[in-house]
Design an enzyme around this catalytic site. Sequence first.
Site: not given
Ligand code: FAD
Ligand code: NAP
Length: 339
Positions: A165, A335, A239
């Site tokens: 991340r 994050e 998250s």
């Molecule tokens: P923004 O929120 O608009 O920006 C985020 C940051 O990036 C800010 O600092 C902004 O200035 C910068 N930025 C945006 N665009 C650019 C650009 N073109 N150039 C330079 N900087 C830029 N993330 C995960 O990694 N995995 C997930 O599974 C995941 N699940 C999510 C589920 C939900 C319900 C929600 C609400 C969020 C989730 N996220 C997840 C977080 C988010 O969706 C991601 O990080 C996504 O990539 C953010 O994109 P955005 O365009 O909305 O970024």
């Molecule tokens: P989940 O499957 O219930 O798992 C809980 C946590 O355990 C996750 O954070 C995941 O880490 C870790 N995990 C599960 N299985 C794993 C494996 N086999 N090896 C290593 N790590 C493992 O998680 P969830 O909340 O439903 O989310 C599912 C996936 O979507 C995850 O990968 C999560 O990161 C992603 N997600 C991300 C966001 C965001 O905003 N970043 C929001 C929602 C969901 P990791 O998170 O490192 O994968």
Amino acid sequence: MVNIEYNKSITEYTTFGVPVSSNYFFAFSSVQELKSVLANNLVKDEKKLILGGGSNMLFTKNFDGIVLKNEINGIEIISENNAEVILKVGAGENWHDFVIYCVEKGWGGIENLSLIPGSVGASPMQNIGAYGVEIKDVFVELEAFNLETKKIEIFDNTTCKFGYRESIFKNSHKDKYIITSVTYKLSKNPVFNTSYGAIENQLNEMGISELSVKAISDAVIAIRSSKLPDPKEIGNAGSFFKNPIITKEKFEKLQAKFSNIANYPQADGTVKIAAGWLIDQLGWKGKTYDGYGVHKNQALVLVNYSKSNGKDIYDLSTNILNSVKEKYNIELEREVNIY
Ligand code: FAD
Ligand code: NAP
């Protein structure tokens, strides 16, 4: 003519939906338009914030500067053969729409990343990841506009310094570059990754025996839709905290005290701890204050039920960080990008 908006509410441009505005706002759909606004005397010395889909940010106060919303679109096939396809994608494209575009063609690599909100341009920002796949796995290069030199630079997998991340754009290059396009390499003979989380169970439940990128994407969409709050209904940014990665020694000490601590050993010998588990153990899950709180099913997700203040949500995150530190001696990191 450059159409700069003044004193603009940006509440609807973020998935947290906290009430907030910026001094100036400009949406650009080409590098040329971006250059024009940056040369404009009114805003050229203002602080700049790049906005994609607003799904990974929390504003704790109004933004004293110009918000630049990236709307550069377009998907271009750079090269293609029997094994793979290389695509250059405009940073303003919606991430999930791009995933579905590839899934429908049968191109594999990003199906596990279905239904992540936001833009293509933000995908390298924190090396988006889910279900065992990260963007770095399919990443070729990106083009980014350097706000200081006003020139486009190219970054590859190494120079992006991807981590869990993390990337250089979330650290030293934050707010200094605008990513304008991202190039990915997808596979026509994909290796499926179903071992993570609930994917296999979901595929069984859906009665799917023959794997395909479409089947995996459908399974991921079904799991995510059932578990995660939809930002259209409840404000959130996914998250709020990253899963901490700690040394094996520290983990063993913790496990001696908390035998059921949720953990995932990493290839390099470190151990990833599920931050959601730590927060849940401390009783935060479902806690609700005046219009905001911790989601009832997902301890990692902070939610905004009404138009709560971003500062209150931020303070809640600090209280959670402090309580985790006190009980487990682990410093969680946010994050979500805080402004
Ligand atoms: P923004 O929120 O608009 O920006 C985020 C940051 O990036 C800010 O600092 C902004 O200035 C910068 N930025 C945006 N665009 C650019 C650009 N073109 N150039 C330079 N900087 C830029 N993330 C995960 O990694 N995995 C997930 O599974 C995941 N699940 C999510 C589920 C939900 C319900 C929600 C609400 C969020 C989730 N996220 C997840 C977080 C988010 O969706 C991601 O990080 C996504 O990539 C953010 O994109 P955005 O365009 O909305 O970024
Ligand atoms: P989940 O499957 O219930 O798992 C809980 C946590 O355990 C996750 O954070 C995941 O880490 C870790 N995990 C599960 N299985 C794993 C494996 N086999 N090896 C290593 N790590 C493992 O998680 P969830 O909340 O439903 O989310 C599912 C996936 O979507 C995850 O990968 C999560 O990161 C992603 N997600 C991300 C966001 C965001 O905003 N970043 C929001 C929602 C969901 P990791 O998170 O490192 O994968």
